[in-house]
Write a protein that holds these residues in place. Structure first.
Motif, PDB file in Angstrom:
ATOM      1  N   MET A   1       2.034   6.667   3.874  1.00  0.00           N
ATOM      2  CA  MET A   1       1.424   7.945   4.189  1.00  0.00           C
ATOM      3  C   MET A   1       2.481   8.973   4.614  1.00  0.00           C
ATOM      4  SD  MET A   1      -1.806   7.602   3.645  1.00  0.00           S
ATOM      5  CE  MET A   1      -1.256   6.716   2.195  1.00  0.00           C
TER       6      MET A   1
ATOM      7  N   TRP B   1      -6.629  10.664   4.883  1.00  0.00           N
ATOM      8  CA  TRP B   1      -5.970   9.932   3.792  1.00  0.00           C
ATOM      9  C   TRP B   1      -6.623   8.559   3.597  1.00  0.00           C
ATOM     10  CZ3 TRP B   1      -2.568  11.847   0.419  1.00  0.00           C
ATOM     11  CH2 TRP B   1      -1.838  12.986   0.775  1.00  0.00           C
ATOM     12  N   GLU B   2      -6.660   8.131   2.339  1.00  0.00           N
ATOM     13  CA  GLU B   2      -7.089   6.773   2.001  1.00  0.00           C
ATOM     14  C   GLU B   2      -5.955   6.113   1.221  1.00  0.00           C
ATOM     15  OE1 GLU B   2     -10.517   4.338  -0.504  1.00  0.00           O
ATOM     16  OE2 GLU B   2     -10.662   6.521  -0.272  1.00  0.00           O
ATOM     17  N   SER B   3      -5.448   5.004   1.751  1.00  0.00           N
ATOM     18  CA  SER B   3      -4.276   4.349   1.146  1.00  0.00           C
ATOM     19  C   SER B   3      -4.691   3.118   0.342  1.00  0.00           C
ATOM     20  CB  SER B   3      -3.282   3.942   2.233  1.00  0.00           C
ATOM     21  OG  SER B   3      -2.192   3.259   1.673  1.00  0.00           O
TER      22      SER B   3
ATOM     23  N   ARG C   1      -3.033   7.013  -3.418  1.00  0.00           N
ATOM     24  CA  ARG C   1      -3.586   7.472  -2.151  1.00  0.00           C
ATOM     25  C   ARG C   1      -4.468   8.696  -2.426  1.00  0.00           C
ATOM     26  NH1 ARG C   1       2.022   9.775   0.617  1.00  0.00           N
ATOM     27  NH2 ARG C   1       2.435  11.409  -0.919  1.00  0.00           N
TER      28      ARG C   1
ATOM     29  N   ASN D   1      -6.787   4.370   9.645  1.00  0.00           N
ATOM     30  CA  ASN D   1      -7.188   5.578   8.939  1.00  0.00           C
ATOM     31  C   ASN D   1      -7.804   6.598   9.912  1.00  0.00           C
ATOM     32  OD1 ASN D   1      -7.717   7.395   6.967  1.00  0.00           O
ATOM     33  ND2 ASN D   1      -9.423   6.266   6.040  1.00  0.00           N
TER      34      ASN D   1
ATOM     35  N   ARG E   1       0.860  -1.186   0.000  1.00  0.00           N
ATOM     36  CA  ARG E   1       0.000   0.000   0.000  1.00  0.00           C
ATOM     37  C   ARG E   1       0.895   1.234   0.000  1.00  0.00           C
ATOM     38  NH1 ARG E   1       0.243   2.686   4.705  1.00  0.00           N
ATOM     39  NH2 ARG E   1       0.727   1.565   6.644  1.00  0.00           N
ATOM     40  N   CYS E   2       0.295   2.379  -0.306  1.00  0.00           N
ATOM     41  CA  CYS E   2       1.070   3.625  -0.309  1.00  0.00           C
ATOM     42  C   CYS E   2       1.503   3.995   1.110  1.00  0.00           C
ATOM     43  CB  CYS E   2       0.226   4.767  -0.877  1.00  0.00           C
ATOM     44  SG  CYS E   2       0.067   4.740  -2.670  1.00  0.00           S
TER      45      CYS E   2
ATOM     46  N   CYS F   1       1.927   7.145  -5.273  1.00  0.00           N
ATOM     47  CA  CYS F   1       2.613   6.816  -4.016  1.00  0.00           C
ATOM     48  C   CYS F   1       3.974   7.501  -4.005  1.00  0.00           C
ATOM     49  CB  CYS F   1       2.747   5.314  -3.854  1.00  0.00           C
ATOM     50  SG  CYS F   1       1.169   4.437  -3.820  1.00  0.00           S
TER      51      CYS F   1
END
Length: 583
Positions: free
Chosen positions: A117, A136-138, A143, A132, A114-115, A152
């Motif tokens: 943050m 932000w939404e990864s 993202r 979360n 995943r990305c 990312c």
């Protein structure tokens, strides 16, 4: 005819020290039978034309003087203790080549990601599960913040619960760089393609053992260089070297293993070596399961044991056939006598001298004969059609075999279990082939076509089975893998029996070259996603149905010349009276 007499008698009586009277009696029986087969009348009592008798006897003896190395093997024992030791010795490297080639599945394991943050930048041991608490939404490759999606830019966080370290996580071969990972999977096959030409030449030029020593050293070196590669491109270069070397290791080992095996045992010997390759695959997954936290150490464990084979320079013999062909008769005789002593038999020098004479004579004839190339495979209609069909089968089977080992995602979420199932399912396939390939009810063509079609149906069906039926999906995957492996095993033997003798080496070499093109493309086809198995499945179905046009070869004489090959017509349904054997 004295040496010819010894050869003929020794083929039936395993005692070279017969009394002269018994030897004369046996030779008279064998010689008379030989004359009948050749169209002559045996010697009868009474007044005959002495000159005619001498001419007939001279012609018979001329043919009887042809003694090949297979005749020597018949005396030694077709698979005696010496042959077993040599076969085992040159089958062990298959374990290392399999580990080097397919160990990439774990060295370059694809990891969930995943990305990263912004608040995680610079932190170590970041949890893959993202809490979360912010806006932000990864996702895996992007993202989002306030409905604004970005790449990312701060890197990725990887799921290390199953595989803790990988080339993928070190160099971020994910998302837009995912194609770079496919390139690593294809790179050994590019090296293999070139190595097939180079080492195929060297095995005949400098000998089987020196070729093995060079290629094995290169294989170990390439693997160790990959383990210490500082960045991506040097790693790819090391993988190309490894693939280049594996071509030489397998070529030299296959020839050395088969040349000392008698004719009646060669089909079995040609299949048993695959068990060693499967052992290498099982060893690869076992080591990977133990060493999860350091891909460089794992790559070293895959590579370093190959250095043990450097001892072969002192303990392994050179090929007897190659020594005789190169005029090194004293060395060849020493190896033959050593094998005879170890096998508990006695070989006369006269028989060996006849073999040397035969090989030298045939080499002289070959040097003045036509040199055949791949172009000759397409000169005549029947051979052209058979060649095209076989090339399609090689392209399909090789790519299927390689890609099904690279990707086990549909078998299990556990990479180790998926790979273990893929490797283990090969073993019953080899057993099946051993026990059915020589039976008329199955044969070569029927078995290969059945497995290709079965594999194609399984691969085409798999993507359309809902995820809610995991057992059906796994069952289809296992069936497809089993069938693909069986068809590839049969194809190796079936192809050699289709090509005429004068172009058999050229045909098999050309087929292997084409097959490597398929294995180079296979990792990129996987990038197409969920429905990529359909491409391989359609190819398998097409190959299976096209192969039905090929003639069966079980129990039939193999063609010698191009003209012989033309008399063995392809099996078109609308063509009556197709000749499927050499008359």
């Amino acid at each position: 005819c004295n040496r010819s007499r010894k050869v003929e008698i020794n083929r039936f009586v395993k005692n070279p020290d017969l009394p002269p009277q018994l030897e004369d009696f046996l030779f008279e029986i064998l010689f008379s039978q030989e004359l009948r087969v050749m169209g002559f009348q045996p010697q009868e009592q009474g007044d005959k034309a002495e000159n005619n008798e001498k001419q007939d006897a001279s012609k018979a003896c001329s043919d009887g003087d042809r003694v090949t190395f297979d005749d020597i093997l018949s005396e030694l024992g077709e698979f005696g203790l010496e042959q077993k030791l040599n076969y085992f010795m040159f089958s062990l490297p298959y374990i290392m080549s399999a580990m080097q080639l397919l160990g990439w599945v774990f060295v370059g394991a694809n990891m969930s990601h995943r990305c990263r943050m912004p608040e995680e930048v610079g932190l170590d041991n970041v949890s893959f599960s993202y809490n979360n608490d912010t806006m932000w939404e990864s996702k895996s490759c992007s993202r989002r913040l306030d409905n604004v999606t970005t790449a990312c830019d701060d890197g990725w966080v990887y799921d290390r619960s199953q595989v803790e370290d990988s080339v993928v996580s070190d160099w971020d071969l994910v998302c837009s760089r995912e194609g770079l990972r496919a390139t690593v999977g294809a790179s050994p096959m590019a090296g293999y393609l070139v190595g097939g030409f180079v080492f195929g030449f060297l095995t005949d030029k400098i000998g089987r053992k020196p070729t093995f020593m060079i290629s094995n050293t290169l294989m170990a070196t390439g693997g160790l260089l990959a383990a210490v590669a500082p960045e991506y491109f040097s790693f790819v270069a090391a993988r190309v070297i490894t693939g280049f070397a594996i071509a030489g290791v397998e070529a030299a080992c296959f020839v050395m293993g088969m040349e000392m095996v008698g004719p009646s045992k060669r089909t079995l010997a040609g299949i048993v070596c695959w068990f060693f390759e499967t052992t290498g695959l099982l060893s690869a997954v076992a080591l990977a399961y133990i060493v999860r936290d350091n891909w460089r150490l794992l790559q070293t464990l895959y590579s370093a044991p190959a250095l043990l084979f450097l001892a072969y320079w002192w303990v392994a013999p050179e090929s007897v056939r190659w020594l005789v062909a190169r005029g090194r008769n004293n060395e060849a005789r020493a190896l033959i006598h050593r094998a005879a002593k170890r096998n508990g038999v006695t070989i006369g020098d006269e028989l060996i001298a006849d073999m040397e004479q035969t090989i030298n004579k045939e080499l002289e004839e070959e040097s003045s004969s036509k040199t055949y190339t791949a172009v000759d495979l397409f000169r005549f209609p029947n051979l052209r059609y058979k060649t095209i069909i076989l090339l399609l089968c090689w392209l399909t089977c090789a790519s299927l075999y390689y890609v099904l080992l690279l990707d086990q995602s549909e078998l299990s979420d556990d990479k180790y279990l998926g790979f273990l199932i893929t490797a283990a399912v090969q073993l019953p396939g080899y057993v099946y082939v051993i026990f059915t390939l020589e039976r008329p009810a199955f044969g070569r063509k029927r078995s290969m076509c059945m497995f290709l079609i079965l594999s194609g149906l399984a691969l085409c069906s798999h993507p359309f089975v809902p995820q809610s039926y995991p057992k059906i999906r796994i069952g289809l995957s296992v069936i497809g893998r089993f069938a693909a492996n069986c068809s590839y095993t049969i194809l190796n033997l079936f192809s050699a029996e289709q090509f005429p003798t004068v172009v058999r080496g050229v045909g098999m070499g050309f087929a292997v070259v084409v097959s490597r093109i398929g294995t180079m493309l296979a990792p990129y086809i996987l990038l197409l996603g969920t429905y990529s198995p359909c491409i391989f499945g359609i190819s398998a179905l097409l190959s299976g149905f096209c192969a039905l046009l090929l003639p069966e070869t079980l129990g039939r004489q193999m063609p010698e010349t191009l003209q012989d090959g033309e008399r063995i017509e392809i099996c078109l349904p609308w063509r009556k009276g197709s000749k499927n054997l050499v008359e």
